[in-house]
Design a protein around this motif. Structure first.
Motif, PDB file in Angstrom:
ATOM      1  N   ASN A   9       0.879  -1.162   0.000  1.00  0.00           N
ATOM      2  CA  ASN A   9       0.000   0.000   0.000  1.00  0.00           C
ATOM      3  C   ASN A   9       0.923   1.220   0.000  1.00  0.00           C
ATOM      4  N   TRP A  10       1.182   1.747  -1.183  1.00  0.00           N
ATOM      5  CA  TRP A  10       2.165   2.819  -1.320  1.00  0.00           C
ATOM      6  C   TRP A  10       1.723   4.111  -0.651  1.00  0.00           C
ATOM      7  N   ILE A  11       0.442   4.293  -0.483  1.00  0.00           N
ATOM      8  CA  ILE A  11      -0.039   5.474   0.251  1.00  0.00           C
ATOM      9  C   ILE A  11       0.357   5.356   1.718  1.00  0.00           C
ATOM     10  N   SER A  12       0.192   4.158   2.292  1.00  0.00           N
ATOM     11  CA  SER A  12       0.592   3.971   3.692  1.00  0.00           C
ATOM     12  C   SER A  12       2.109   4.089   3.843  1.00  0.00           C
ATOM     13  N   ALA A  14       4.051   5.991   1.997  1.00  0.00           N
ATOM     14  CA  ALA A  14       4.358   7.423   1.895  1.00  0.00           C
ATOM     15  C   ALA A  14       4.022   8.152   3.194  1.00  0.00           C
ATOM     16  N   ILE A  15       2.877   7.843   3.779  1.00  0.00           N
ATOM     17  CA  ILE A  15       2.480   8.503   5.029  1.00  0.00           C
ATOM     18  C   ILE A  15       3.421   8.101   6.163  1.00  0.00           C
ATOM     19  N   MET A 136      -3.380   1.185   7.949  1.00  0.00           N
ATOM     20  CA  MET A 136      -3.837   1.476   6.586  1.00  0.00           C
ATOM     21  C   MET A 136      -3.879   0.230   5.691  1.00  0.00           C
TER      22      MET A 136
END
Length: 137
Positions: A9-12, A14-15, A136
């Motif tokens: 999950n690249w959004i997680s 990044a966050i 996430m």
């Protein structure tokens, strides 16, 4: 291993990376600037502000975050309890131990203080990374 990157999950990631990196910025400039400078033997100096001192830690935090995400996925860590246990394992077992090991050299006048300050940052950071990655999923 390539498939593990595809399933992240690249959004997680990044966050988690931003949280880890921002914690470092706060840790060394707001929370512990005086003890950090003391550990370096530069308590009466202004530390230089060069791009490498921002870009280098950012890249290292990113690599650590991605590696952690791959391991969390590969080990099928899905609960907060297990994520915290894993964070403590890699935090103490790799990040803190390696930070203290790096500090024990003639260029760091107070290696134990440096190890405590920097090692505890990495421990807190990796725990935050693990919590974000699990939250996430």
């Amino acid at each position: 291993m390539i498939t593990q990157f595809a399933h992240l999950n690249w959004i997680s990631v990044a966050i988690a990376f931003v949280a880890y990196f921002m914690l470092g910025a706060l840790w060394f400039t707001l929370f512990f600037p005086t003890p950090y400078k003391r550990s370096l033997g530069k308590e009466n100096e202004t530390l230089p502000n060069k791009p490498i001192f921002i870009i280098g830690p950012a890249l290292c935090s990113l690599v650590i975050t991605i590696a952690t995400a791959v391991l969390v996925y590969a080990l099928q860590i899905t609960t907060f309890g297990t994520a915290l246990q894993f964070g403590l394992l890699i935090g103490f077992g790799f990040l803190v131990a390696n930070t203290v090991n790096i500090a024990i050299n003639p260029n760091i006048p107070r290696p134990i203080l440096y190890g405590i300050i920097s090692g505890s940052y990495h421990l807190a950071g990796i725990l935050i990374v693990n919590v974000i990655l699990i939250a996430m999923q």
